[in-house]
Structure formats: C-alpha cells, structure tokens
Design a protein around this motif. Structure first.
Motif, PDB file in Angstrom:
ATOM      1  N   SER A  15       0.631  -1.043   0.136  1.00  0.00           N
ATOM      2  CA  SER A  15       0.065   0.085   0.058  1.00  0.00           C
ATOM      3  C   SER A  15       0.930   0.681  -0.265  1.00  0.00           C
ATOM      4  CB  SER A  15      -0.739  -0.088   1.341  1.00  0.00           C
ATOM      5  OG  SER A  15      -1.537  -1.489   1.755  1.00  0.00           O
ATOM      6  N   TYR A  16       2.080   1.222   0.295  1.00  0.00           N
ATOM      7  CA  TYR A  16       2.705   2.641   0.503  1.00  0.00           C
ATOM      8  C   TYR A  16       3.211   2.438  -0.609  1.00  0.00           C
ATOM      9  CZ  TYR A  16       7.308   4.954   2.115  1.00  0.00           C
ATOM     10  OH  TYR A  16       8.086   5.905   1.276  1.00  0.00           O
ATOM     11  N   ARG A  17       4.049   1.649  -0.938  1.00  0.00           N
ATOM     12  CA  ARG A  17       4.881   1.828  -2.464  1.00  0.00           C
ATOM     13  C   ARG A  17       4.146   2.091  -3.271  1.00  0.00           C
ATOM     14  NH1 ARG A  17       7.586  -3.330  -0.203  1.00  0.00           N
ATOM     15  NH2 ARG A  17       5.949  -4.640  -1.214  1.00  0.00           N
ATOM     16  N   SER A  18       2.987   1.986  -3.673  1.00  0.00           N
ATOM     17  CA  SER A  18       1.953   2.179  -5.157  1.00  0.00           C
ATOM     18  C   SER A  18       1.700   3.907  -4.521  1.00  0.00           C
ATOM     19  CB  SER A  18       0.796   1.673  -4.157  1.00  0.00           C
ATOM     20  OG  SER A  18      -0.474   1.889  -3.338  1.00  0.00           O
ATOM     21  N   THR A  19       2.163   4.437  -3.982  1.00  0.00           N
ATOM     22  CA  THR A  19       1.368   5.667  -3.366  1.00  0.00           C
ATOM     23  C   THR A  19       2.644   6.467  -4.028  1.00  0.00           C
ATOM     24  OG1 THR A  19       3.014   5.914  -0.968  1.00  0.00           O
ATOM     25  CG2 THR A  19       0.385   5.243  -1.542  1.00  0.00           C
ATOM     26  N   ASP A  20       3.333   5.740  -3.847  1.00  0.00           N
ATOM     27  CA  ASP A  20       5.108   6.121  -5.072  1.00  0.00           C
ATOM     28  C   ASP A  20       4.545   7.024  -6.704  1.00  0.00           C
ATOM     29  OD1 ASP A  20       6.173   6.224  -2.688  1.00  0.00           O
ATOM     30  OD2 ASP A  20       7.925   4.272  -3.299  1.00  0.00           O
ATOM     31  N   LEU A  21       4.761   8.671  -6.419  1.00  0.00           N
ATOM     32  CA  LEU A  21       4.390   8.858  -7.956  1.00  0.00           C
ATOM     33  C   LEU A  21       5.711   7.916  -8.874  1.00  0.00           C
ATOM     34  CD1 LEU A  21       3.532  12.139  -6.587  1.00  0.00           C
ATOM     35  CD2 LEU A  21       2.246  10.899  -8.288  1.00  0.00           C
ATOM     36  N   VAL A  22       7.278   8.316  -8.056  1.00  0.00           N
ATOM     37  CA  VAL A  22       8.418   8.215  -8.910  1.00  0.00           C
ATOM     38  C   VAL A  22       8.898   7.243  -7.338  1.00  0.00           C
ATOM     39  CG1 VAL A  22      10.225   8.721  -9.883  1.00  0.00           C
ATOM     40  CG2 VAL A  22       8.844  10.400  -9.954  1.00  0.00           C
ATOM     41  N   PRO A  23       9.149   5.886  -8.109  1.00  0.00           N
ATOM     42  CA  PRO A  23       9.760   4.667  -7.849  1.00  0.00           C
ATOM     43  C   PRO A  23      11.581   5.174  -7.016  1.00  0.00           C
ATOM     44  CG  PRO A  23       8.778   3.829  -9.982  1.00  0.00           C
ATOM     45  CD  PRO A  23       9.331   5.328 -10.196  1.00  0.00           C
ATOM     46  N   PHE A  24      11.052   5.659  -5.816  1.00  0.00           N
ATOM     47  CA  PHE A  24      12.683   5.408  -5.235  1.00  0.00           C
ATOM     48  C   PHE A  24      13.813   4.994  -5.474  1.00  0.00           C
ATOM     49  CE2 PHE A  24      15.376   4.635  -0.469  1.00  0.00           C
ATOM     50  CZ  PHE A  24      15.440   6.265  -0.642  1.00  0.00           C
ATOM     51  N   ARG A  25      13.551   3.626  -6.175  1.00  0.00           N
ATOM     52  CA  ARG A  25      14.652   3.093  -6.431  1.00  0.00           C
ATOM     53  C   ARG A  25      15.293   4.192  -7.642  1.00  0.00           C
ATOM     54  NH1 ARG A  25      14.862  -3.457  -7.472  1.00  0.00           N
ATOM     55  NH2 ARG A  25      14.482  -3.863  -5.135  1.00  0.00           N
ATOM     56  N   THR A  26      14.576   4.937  -8.401  1.00  0.00           N
ATOM     57  CA  THR A  26      15.007   5.611  -9.374  1.00  0.00           C
ATOM     58  C   THR A  26      15.155   7.100  -9.066  1.00  0.00           C
ATOM     59  OG1 THR A  26      12.676   4.434 -10.721  1.00  0.00           O
ATOM     60  CG2 THR A  26      13.664   7.235 -11.523  1.00  0.00           C
ATOM     61  N   ILE A  27      14.404   7.725  -7.968  1.00  0.00           N
ATOM     62  CA  ILE A  27      14.977   9.099  -7.551  1.00  0.00           C
ATOM     63  C   ILE A  27      16.161   8.658  -6.795  1.00  0.00           C
ATOM     64  CG2 ILE A  27      14.968  10.505  -5.848  1.00  0.00           C
ATOM     65  CD1 ILE A  27      11.475   9.850  -6.129  1.00  0.00           C
ATOM     66  N   ARG A  28      16.721   7.455  -6.054  1.00  0.00           N
ATOM     67  CA  ARG A  28      17.687   7.380  -5.124  1.00  0.00           C
ATOM     68  C   ARG A  28      19.167   7.155  -6.802  1.00  0.00           C
ATOM     69  NH1 ARG A  28      18.131   1.869  -1.898  1.00  0.00           N
ATOM     70  NH2 ARG A  28      17.750   1.049  -4.452  1.00  0.00           N
ATOM     71  N   LYS A  29      18.633   6.728  -7.496  1.00  0.00           N
ATOM     72  CA  LYS A  29      19.566   6.439  -8.638  1.00  0.00           C
ATOM     73  C   LYS A  29      20.455   8.005  -9.409  1.00  0.00           C
ATOM     74  CE  LYS A  29      18.590   4.882 -12.684  1.00  0.00           C
ATOM     75  NZ  LYS A  29      17.719   4.299 -13.939  1.00  0.00           N
ATOM     76  N   TRP A  30      19.100   8.442  -9.761  1.00  0.00           N
ATOM     77  CA  TRP A  30      19.722   9.775 -10.216  1.00  0.00           C
ATOM     78  C   TRP A  30      19.776  10.763  -9.264  1.00  0.00           C
ATOM     79  CZ3 TRP A  30      20.563  10.222 -14.968  1.00  0.00           C
ATOM     80  CH2 TRP A  30      19.367   9.041 -16.363  1.00  0.00           C
ATOM     81  N   LEU A  31      19.907  11.018  -7.937  1.00  0.00           N
ATOM     82  CA  LEU A  31      20.655  11.261  -6.928  1.00  0.00           C
ATOM     83  C   LEU A  31      21.686  11.348  -6.826  1.00  0.00           C
ATOM     84  CD1 LEU A  31      17.799  11.488  -3.899  1.00  0.00           C
ATOM     85  CD2 LEU A  31      18.864  13.553  -4.791  1.00  0.00           C
ATOM     86  N   VAL A  32      22.929   9.370  -7.357  1.00  0.00           N
ATOM     87  CA  VAL A  32      23.315   9.748  -6.886  1.00  0.00           C
ATOM     88  C   VAL A  32      24.218  10.186  -8.440  1.00  0.00           C
ATOM     89  CG1 VAL A  32      25.223   7.473  -6.651  1.00  0.00           C
ATOM     90  CG2 VAL A  32      23.411   7.326  -5.271  1.00  0.00           C
ATOM     91  N   ILE A  33      23.734   9.707  -9.458  1.00  0.00           N
ATOM     92  CA  ILE A  33      24.551   9.604 -10.720  1.00  0.00           C
ATOM     93  C   ILE A  33      24.209  11.609 -11.171  1.00  0.00           C
ATOM     94  CG2 ILE A  33      24.323   9.780 -13.477  1.00  0.00           C
ATOM     95  CD1 ILE A  33      22.192   6.791 -12.939  1.00  0.00           C
ATOM     96  N   PHE A  34      23.887  12.009 -10.888  1.00  0.00           N
ATOM     97  CA  PHE A  34      23.813  13.369 -11.267  1.00  0.00           C
ATOM     98  C   PHE A  34      24.543  14.558 -10.795  1.00  0.00           C
ATOM     99  CE2 PHE A  34      18.468  14.205 -12.306  1.00  0.00           C
ATOM    100  CZ  PHE A  34      18.750  14.513 -13.939  1.00  0.00           C
ATOM    101  N   PRO A  35      24.834  14.434  -9.348  1.00  0.00           N
ATOM    102  CA  PRO A  35      26.515  15.022  -8.883  1.00  0.00           C
ATOM    103  C   PRO A  35      27.471  14.415  -9.249  1.00  0.00           C
ATOM    104  CG  PRO A  35      25.275  13.741  -7.373  1.00  0.00           C
ATOM    105  CD  PRO A  35      24.170  13.523  -8.657  1.00  0.00           C
ATOM    106  N   ILE A  36      27.474  13.074  -9.980  1.00  0.00           N
ATOM    107  CA  ILE A  36      28.418  12.656 -10.735  1.00  0.00           C
ATOM    108  C   ILE A  36      29.329  13.132 -11.391  1.00  0.00           C
ATOM    109  CG2 ILE A  36      29.574   9.846 -11.024  1.00  0.00           C
ATOM    110  CD1 ILE A  36      28.328   9.046  -8.868  1.00  0.00           C
TER     111      ILE A  36
END
Length: 241
Positions: A15-36
């Motif tokens: 139920s919690y995961r279904s409320t994500d507009l953007v999957p957390f894994r995607t956010i986490r991935k790009w938060l790491v990629i962008f600064p690199i």
C-alpha cells in the motif's frame, strides 16, 4: 498467526509503495548519478582550461556562480528543506518533542539554499576580511564565524541525533561531516594554496565533490527516514485492524 502477520506487513508495504509517484529506486539512482556527472564535467572543464587553455565553459565550472553545479546544489538543498518540513509536520502530529529540531533544520536548509544561489557568505567577506586581516586558512574570512557556529549547532543537535532510530542518527551526522569537510575544511585549504593555480583547482574540485556527496547522502537519509516512518505507521495500522 505468523503467516497472517507477514501477509499484513506485506500488504502495508504494498500500500505504501503504490503511493509513490516515482519509484524510490529511480530517485535514489539519479540522485547519485547527477552529482557524479556534474563533478566529472567540472573536472573536464578544468583539465581543458589548465592543459589546453580552452575557455568558454564557465557554465561547467565548480568554482563559479551561475553554473550547473550551483543550480543543482540550490535545488538539492531546498528539496532537503522541504523533506525536513514534512518530517517536522509528522513529528508535530505525533506530539513528538523533537518536532522543533526538524523545523529548525528545515529553516537552516532554506538559508543554505538561498546562500548557494546568492553567495551571501562571500559578500560577508568584504566586511569581515578588512577588519580581521585574515590570511592563510582564514583567507576566506566567512570561515571565522562558521568555525564558531558550526560546532555550537552540532553540539546542540547531539541529543536529537541520539534519539533517532538506528541508523539515522549516524547517517545524518556522517552526511553533515562530509558536507562541512568540503564547505569549511576545503575552503580553508583553498586559502592556504590560493597562490598555486593547480593546487587551488584541486582544492575546489574536492570541496564541491564533498559538498555534493554530503548533501546527496543527507537527502537520501531523510527520504529513507520518511519512507520507513510511513511503512511503520501503515504496519501499525494493519495490526490494529
């Protein structure tokens, strides 16, 4: 009974995961990629400038204002402020005594984002440096008040960090230490090597890298804290049902 409890917890997580507009894994991935990417482009820019005299790439410089790195840092820091406000709101609703700590942090991060966009701390140097006649590691005179305020602020937050559930107290502290090592520590190193073009370039590249790493780690920590907090609440709700 055990199977039923696991099923309820699974439903809560779903139920919690279904409320994500953007999957957390995607956010986490790009938060790491962008600064690199930003750091790599900044290093490439300095290599072209120092090695081949290629200019015209100021928008990629990590030592100038109004560039990609400064814009991204401003957005990232302000995003952290918004997340901290959410954490504060949740703490207030739960009658948690630590709500004020979240709100104060949010205000500090709004101020940091404003400073990143407008370089207020550099403007302060015009007033502090002539008075104190600083040089060497204190060449950038804004570090003088920072050397006083940062430890005091950190000391005030020790009780709050100790009360956070594991591993978030350590995670927040480590993220802050990395950021301060870049913003304050490497700024002082830059003051000591200001006359050496190559050494100064290396110092500000390391400085910006540490700042981005610290802020990225902190944003991930707060997001993960909010996600697990919601999951715990949903799990508790399922159990009461």
């Amino acid at each position: 009974m055990g199977h039923a409890a696991e099923q309820k917890n699974s439903l809560a997580g779903d139920s919690y995961r279904s409320t994500d507009l953007v999957p957390f894994r995607t956010i986490r991935k790009w938060l790491v990629i962008f600064p690199i990417i930003i750091v790599i482009l900044g290093c490439l820019r300095e290599w072209l400038l120092l090695g081949y005299g290629v200019d015209g790439t100021n928008i990629l410089s990590l030592n100038r204002e109004q560039n990609v790195g400064a814009w991204y840092s401003t957005v990232l820091i302000f995003s952290c402020a918004c997340l901290l406000m959410v954490a504060g709101r949740r703490a207030s609703q739960a009658k948690d005594r630590d709500a004020r700590y979240w709100y104060i942090l949010a205000i500090v991060f709004v101020a940091l984002s404003f400073d990143e966009a407008s370089s207020v701390h550099e403007m302060l140097m015009d007033y502090i440096q002539p008075v104190l006649q600083t040089s060497g590691p204190l060449l950038y005179a804004w570090v003088v008040p920072a050397l006083i305020l940062v430890p005091v602020f950190g000391f005030m937050y020790i009780p709050f960090l100790r009360r956070l559930r594991s591993p978030y107290g350590i995670w927040f502290l480590a993220s802050g230490a990395v950021f301060v090592a870049g913003a304050l520590g490497m700024e002082m190193v830059g003051g000591m090597v200001a006359d050496d073009n190559l050494a100064f370039t290396v110092s500000f590249l390391v400085e910006e890298s540490l700042e981005l790493a610290g802020m990225t780690s902190f944003s991930l920590a707060v997001m993960n804290y909010l996600r697990t907090d919601t999951a715990i609440q949903l799990s508790g709700t399922e159990k009461t049902l």
